[in-house]
Design an enzyme around this catalytic site. Structure first.
Site, PDB file in Angstrom:
ATOM      1  N   THR A 251      88.545 -19.766  51.381  1.00  0.00           N
ATOM      2  CA  THR A 251      89.296 -20.232  52.404  1.00  0.00           C
ATOM      3  C   THR A 251      90.632 -21.243  52.284  1.00  0.00           C
ATOM      4  O   THR A 251      90.494 -22.118  51.343  1.00  0.00           O
ATOM      5  CB  THR A 251      88.239 -21.083  53.025  1.00  0.00           C
ATOM      6  OG1 THR A 251      86.929 -20.237  53.127  1.00  0.00           O
ATOM      7  CG2 THR A 251      88.644 -21.454  54.459  1.00  0.00           C
TER       8      THR A 251
ATOM      9  N   PRO B 223      93.779 -23.275  54.722  1.00  0.00           N
ATOM     10  CA  PRO B 223      94.098 -23.578  56.249  1.00  0.00           C
ATOM     11  C   PRO B 223      94.375 -22.721  57.185  1.00  0.00           C
ATOM     12  O   PRO B 223      93.759 -22.734  58.359  1.00  0.00           O
ATOM     13  CB  PRO B 223      95.337 -24.656  56.020  1.00  0.00           C
ATOM     14  CG  PRO B 223      95.245 -25.409  54.626  1.00  0.00           C
ATOM     15  CD  PRO B 223      94.470 -24.015  53.811  1.00  0.00           C
TER      16      PRO B 223
ATOM     17  N   SER C 220      83.008 -25.989  48.575  1.00  0.00           N
ATOM     18  CA  SER C 220      81.797 -26.474  47.818  1.00  0.00           C
ATOM     19  C   SER C 220      81.926 -26.543  46.587  1.00  0.00           C
ATOM     20  O   SER C 220      82.246 -25.551  45.856  1.00  0.00           O
ATOM     21  CB  SER C 220      80.478 -25.562  48.351  1.00  0.00           C
ATOM     22  OG  SER C 220      80.465 -25.258  49.760  1.00  0.00           O
TER      23      SER C 220
ATOM     24  N   ARG D 213      75.036 -13.902  50.399  1.00  0.00           N
ATOM     25  CA  ARG D 213      74.809 -13.870  52.012  1.00  0.00           C
ATOM     26  C   ARG D 213      73.309 -13.842  51.897  1.00  0.00           C
ATOM     27  O   ARG D 213      72.572 -14.805  52.802  1.00  0.00           O
ATOM     28  CB  ARG D 213      75.234 -12.748  52.953  1.00  0.00           C
ATOM     29  CG  ARG D 213      76.843 -13.357  53.270  1.00  0.00           C
ATOM     30  CD  ARG D 213      77.517 -12.282  53.954  1.00  0.00           C
ATOM     31  NE  ARG D 213      78.815 -13.008  54.142  1.00  0.00           N
ATOM     32  CZ  ARG D 213      79.820 -12.443  54.561  1.00  0.00           C
ATOM     33  NH1 ARG D 213      79.612 -10.883  54.557  1.00  0.00           N
ATOM     34  NH2 ARG D 213      81.091 -12.883  54.709  1.00  0.00           N
TER      35      ARG D 213
ATOM     36  N   GLU E 219      80.212 -18.902  54.564  1.00  0.00           N
ATOM     37  CA  GLU E 219      80.018 -17.494  53.990  1.00  0.00           C
ATOM     38  C   GLU E 219      80.131 -16.479  55.092  1.00  0.00           C
ATOM     39  O   GLU E 219      79.148 -15.514  55.207  1.00  0.00           O
ATOM     40  CB  GLU E 219      78.926 -17.481  53.237  1.00  0.00           C
ATOM     41  CG  GLU E 219      78.996 -18.338  52.011  1.00  0.00           C
ATOM     42  CD  GLU E 219      77.911 -18.170  50.840  1.00  0.00           C
ATOM     43  OE1 GLU E 219      77.702 -16.949  50.591  1.00  0.00           O
ATOM     44  OE2 GLU E 219      77.544 -18.989  49.988  1.00  0.00           O
TER      45      GLU E 219
ATOM     46  N   SER F 202      78.793 -16.599  62.495  1.00  0.00           N
ATOM     47  CA  SER F 202      77.909 -15.408  63.093  1.00  0.00           C
ATOM     48  C   SER F 202      78.738 -14.666  63.624  1.00  0.00           C
ATOM     49  O   SER F 202      78.364 -13.436  63.827  1.00  0.00           O
ATOM     50  CB  SER F 202      77.123 -16.300  64.078  1.00  0.00           C
ATOM     51  OG  SER F 202      76.066 -17.341  63.498  1.00  0.00           O
TER      52      SER F 202
HETATM   53  C1  LIG Z   1      80.617 -27.252  54.286  1.00  0.00           C
HETATM   54  C2  LIG Z   1      81.541 -26.009  54.234  1.00  0.00           C
HETATM   55  C3  LIG Z   1      81.497 -25.436  52.706  1.00  0.00           C
HETATM   56  C4  LIG Z   1      82.364 -24.235  52.713  1.00  0.00           C
HETATM   57  N1  LIG Z   1      82.251 -23.850  51.419  1.00  0.00           N
HETATM   58  C5  LIG Z   1      83.211 -22.920  51.096  1.00  0.00           C
HETATM   59  C6  LIG Z   1      83.386 -22.494  49.742  1.00  0.00           C
HETATM   60  O1  LIG Z   1      82.790 -22.926  48.563  1.00  0.00           O
HETATM   61  N2  LIG Z   1      84.623 -21.486  49.488  1.00  0.00           N
HETATM   62  C7  LIG Z   1      85.145 -21.152  50.468  1.00  0.00           C
HETATM   63  O2  LIG Z   1      86.036 -20.184  50.064  1.00  0.00           O
HETATM   64  N3  LIG Z   1      85.072 -21.522  51.704  1.00  0.00           N
HETATM   65  C8  LIG Z   1      84.184 -22.160  52.155  1.00  0.00           C
HETATM   66  N4  LIG Z   1      83.827 -22.833  53.482  1.00  0.00           N
HETATM   67  C9  LIG Z   1      84.858 -22.086  54.640  1.00  0.00           C
HETATM   68  C10 LIG Z   1      84.043 -21.176  55.547  1.00  0.00           C
HETATM   69  O3  LIG Z   1      83.772 -20.114  54.826  1.00  0.00           O
HETATM   70  C11 LIG Z   1      85.051 -21.119  56.708  1.00  0.00           C
HETATM   71  O4  LIG Z   1      85.075 -22.455  57.345  1.00  0.00           O
HETATM   72  C12 LIG Z   1      84.359 -20.009  57.603  1.00  0.00           C
HETATM   73  O5  LIG Z   1      84.651 -18.639  56.825  1.00  0.00           O
HETATM   74  C13 LIG Z   1      85.106 -19.961  58.821  1.00  0.00           C
HETATM   75  O6  LIG Z   1      86.723 -20.254  58.871  1.00  0.00           O
HETATM   76  P1  LIG Z   1      87.351 -21.220  59.667  1.00  0.00           P
HETATM   77  O7  LIG Z   1      86.900 -22.679  59.220  1.00  0.00           O
HETATM   78  O8  LIG Z   1      88.766 -21.223  59.149  1.00  0.00           O
HETATM   79  O9  LIG Z   1      87.140 -20.855  61.000  1.00  0.00           O
HETATM   80  P2  LIG Z   1      88.047 -19.786  62.259  1.00  0.00           P
HETATM   81  O10 LIG Z   1      88.315 -18.519  61.053  1.00  0.00           O
HETATM   82  O11 LIG Z   1      89.458 -20.554  62.521  1.00  0.00           O
HETATM   83  O12 LIG Z   1      87.191 -19.524  63.009  1.00  0.00           O
HETATM   84  C14 LIG Z   1      87.093 -20.378  64.366  1.00  0.00           C
HETATM   85  C15 LIG Z   1      86.114 -19.521  65.485  1.00  0.00           C
HETATM   86  O13 LIG Z   1      86.877 -18.402  65.808  1.00  0.00           O
HETATM   87  C16 LIG Z   1      85.993 -17.366  65.656  1.00  0.00           C
HETATM   88  N5  LIG Z   1      86.567 -16.266  64.992  1.00  0.00           N
HETATM   89  C17 LIG Z   1      87.607 -16.161  63.950  1.00  0.00           C
HETATM   90  N6  LIG Z   1      87.812 -14.815  64.019  1.00  0.00           N
HETATM   91  C18 LIG Z   1      87.019 -14.013  64.869  1.00  0.00           C
HETATM   92  C19 LIG Z   1      86.923 -12.517  65.326  1.00  0.00           C
HETATM   93  N7  LIG Z   1      87.642 -11.648  64.708  1.00  0.00           N
HETATM   94  N8  LIG Z   1      86.055 -12.159  66.106  1.00  0.00           N
HETATM   95  C20 LIG Z   1      85.473 -13.241  66.517  1.00  0.00           C
HETATM   96  N9  LIG Z   1      85.313 -14.434  66.402  1.00  0.00           N
HETATM   97  C21 LIG Z   1      86.314 -14.819  65.451  1.00  0.00           C
HETATM   98  C22 LIG Z   1      84.870 -17.779  64.549  1.00  0.00           C
HETATM   99  O14 LIG Z   1      83.586 -17.283  64.396  1.00  0.00           O
HETATM  100  C23 LIG Z   1      84.871 -19.433  64.953  1.00  0.00           C
HETATM  101  O15 LIG Z   1      84.058 -19.325  66.019  1.00  0.00           O
HETATM  102  C24 LIG Z   1      83.031 -24.076  53.890  1.00  0.00           C
HETATM  103  C25 LIG Z   1      83.027 -24.369  54.897  1.00  0.00           C
HETATM  104  C26 LIG Z   1      82.239 -25.428  55.283  1.00  0.00           C
HETATM  105  C27 LIG Z   1      82.263 -26.263  56.504  1.00  0.00           C
END
Ligand SMILES: Cc1cc2nc3c(=O)[nH]c(=O)nc-3n(C[C@H](O)[C@H](O)[C@H](O)COP(=O)(O)OP(=O)(O)OC[C@H]3O[C@@H](n4cnc5c(N)ncnc54)[C@H](O)[C@@H]3O)c2cc1C
Length: 379
Positions: A126, A128, A158, A243, A363, A366
């Site tokens: 992940t 920004p 993580s 997952r 991961e 939803s």
């Molecule tokens: C505590 C924590 C630990 C984590 N650990 C790791 C890790 O170890 N390694 C790693 O790589 N990542 C990690 N992550 C990152 C995590 O996998 C991402 O936060 C997650 O995949 C969502 O990405 P985003 O936060 O950029 O949200 P966004 O992608 O910006 O999503 C924002 C909203 O838009 C929705 N959305 C986006 N695209 C679509 C679509 N095509 N259709 C419908 N809805 C959509 C999403 O479902 C969400 O509701 C971690 C996150 C947290 C909070």
């Protein structure tokens, strides 16, 4: 499909349950406040062999099947997601890629130390600007002689602040290339830096979620995992195998919350009777039990398919989606059953309620799981 547990699996679950309930859970309040795991407890986790469950015996691990790993993660979930998160990044997404596609030399160099917990692992996909749209990673890896130079930022990783080995997904072949590749990065590699800012998360605290910087970070060519350009397939495979473990941790949390809720419903008296006598409370308990049971079978099925080499993206997405949404329901009901007491900081159900929230986000959110399931139907 036969989900009867062998006597070894029952013993494994019982040993992990005793450890989690007896050694970890009593300390979770302090761990959550400090947002840090104490070294002595890390030592106990290592002594239990829990860091080696995904690593083949040939490299010092216990080489558990997917199904047995699910059982371990299920028990880890009994204490919420601070501990489970620590175990998850190491034994799940941090290790799966190396075990699945690493070459002999890479496995020999890293896996034995990962099995003992001397090296802990993280997985950095992940960024920004690349969350759900994981294919949009901007971190680049440019070949220079026998090294790659990595440039970019990874966030929300993580275990990122404490990892001894990080599996990093980066773009090879230039900024506009579609090629993703995967690299094994050690924190002492020149040009690697962990942000001094520590994320303060709503829940699931204690497992060093960090922001990572790569500034001309020098990664030896022999630390590329798999083929150049094979990164997307490797990342998807890693997430698919991780997952069912998220789902398993959700089930363990649901089971614990159900136990606590039944005890409370038996002991709390109102109107001169235990609140468990009221049908409104009984309905909540029945729904908690039913949904947890359904989540368990979806998760066991996904793990069984993985062991048979028949894993499908939709089977793991269904397990992760259903189990995490079940946990949201169960955690909410557990707070409701305790009324005001459930809302008080220090009460485990309050912590589980906050911890649970992240399981519908990391991961794969939803929404993304639903999209994977729908695409498989429409294909
Ligand atoms: C505590 C924590 C630990 C984590 N650990 C790791 C890790 O170890 N390694 C790693 O790589 N990542 C990690 N992550 C990152 C995590 O996998 C991402 O936060 C997650 O995949 C969502 O990405 P985003 O936060 O950029 O949200 P966004 O992608 O910006 O999503 C924002 C909203 O838009 C929705 N959305 C986006 N695209 C679509 C679509 N095509 N259709 C419908 N809805 C959509 C999403 O479902 C969400 O509701 C971690 C996150 C947290 C909070």
């Amino acid at each position: 499909m036969n989900f009867d547990l062998t006597s070894e699996q029952k013993e494994l679950m019982e040993a992990v349950r005793r450890f989690v309930d007896g050694r970890v859970d009593p300390r979770m309040g302090a761990i959550e406040a400090a947002n840090q795991f104490p070294d002595d407890l890390i030592g106990e986790i290592a002594a239990m062999g829990l860091f080696g469950i995904s690593i083949p015996e040939a490299y010092g691990g216990s080489g558990l099947s997917h199904f047995s790993r699910v059982l371990v993660h299920q028990m880890a979930g009994r204490t919420g997601f601070g501990f489970a998160g620590l175990l998850a990044s190491h034994t799940g997404i941090g290790t799966e890629g190396l075990v699945a596609i690493g070459n002999q030399d890479q496995k020999q160099r890293y896996l034995p130390r990962m099995a003992t917990g001397e090296l802990r692992a993280a997985f950095a996909l992940t960024e920004p600007e690349a969350g759900s749209d994981a294919g949009a990673v901007k971190t680049t890896a440019q070949k220079k002689g026998s090294k790659y130079l990595l440039n970019g930022v990874k966030h929300y990783i993580s275990g990122g602040a404490t990892a001894g080995l990080i599996t990093v997904v980066a773009r090879t072949g230039g900024a506009n290339s579609k090629e993703l590749s995967v690299f094994l990065v050690e924190p002492h590699f020149p040009g690697f830096r962990v942000s001094t800012k520590t994320y303060q998360t709503m829940g699931s605290r204690g497992h060093a979620v960090a922001e990572l910087f790569f500034e001309d970070c020098e990664v030896p060519e022999e630390n590329r995992l798999g083929e150049e350009g094979g990164g997307w397939i490797a990342a998807v495979k890693t997430l698919n195998e991780g997952r069912p473990l998220v789902a398993a941790r959700c089930i363990g949390a649901c089971e614990r919350l159900l136990e606590v809720s039944v005890d409370y419903a038996r002991s709390r008296q109102q109107f001169g009777r235990p609140i468990g006598d009221f049908q409104a409370i009984q309905i909540m308990l029945a729904d908690m039990a039913m949904r947890t049971e359904a989540a368990r079978w979806l998760t066991y099925r996904a793990a069984h398919l993985a062991d048979e080499g028949l894993l499908t993206r939709e089977s793991v997405s269904m397990a992760k989606l259903f189990a995490s949404e079940t946990l949201a329901f169960v955690a909410d009901a557990a707070v409701q059953i305790q009324g005001g007491a459930g809302y008080m900081v220090g009460n485990p159900v309050e912590r589980f309620y906050r911890d649970a929230r992240v399981t519908r986000i990391y991961e794969g959110t939803s929404e993304i799981q639903r999209s994977i399931i729908a695409k498989s139907l429409l294909r």
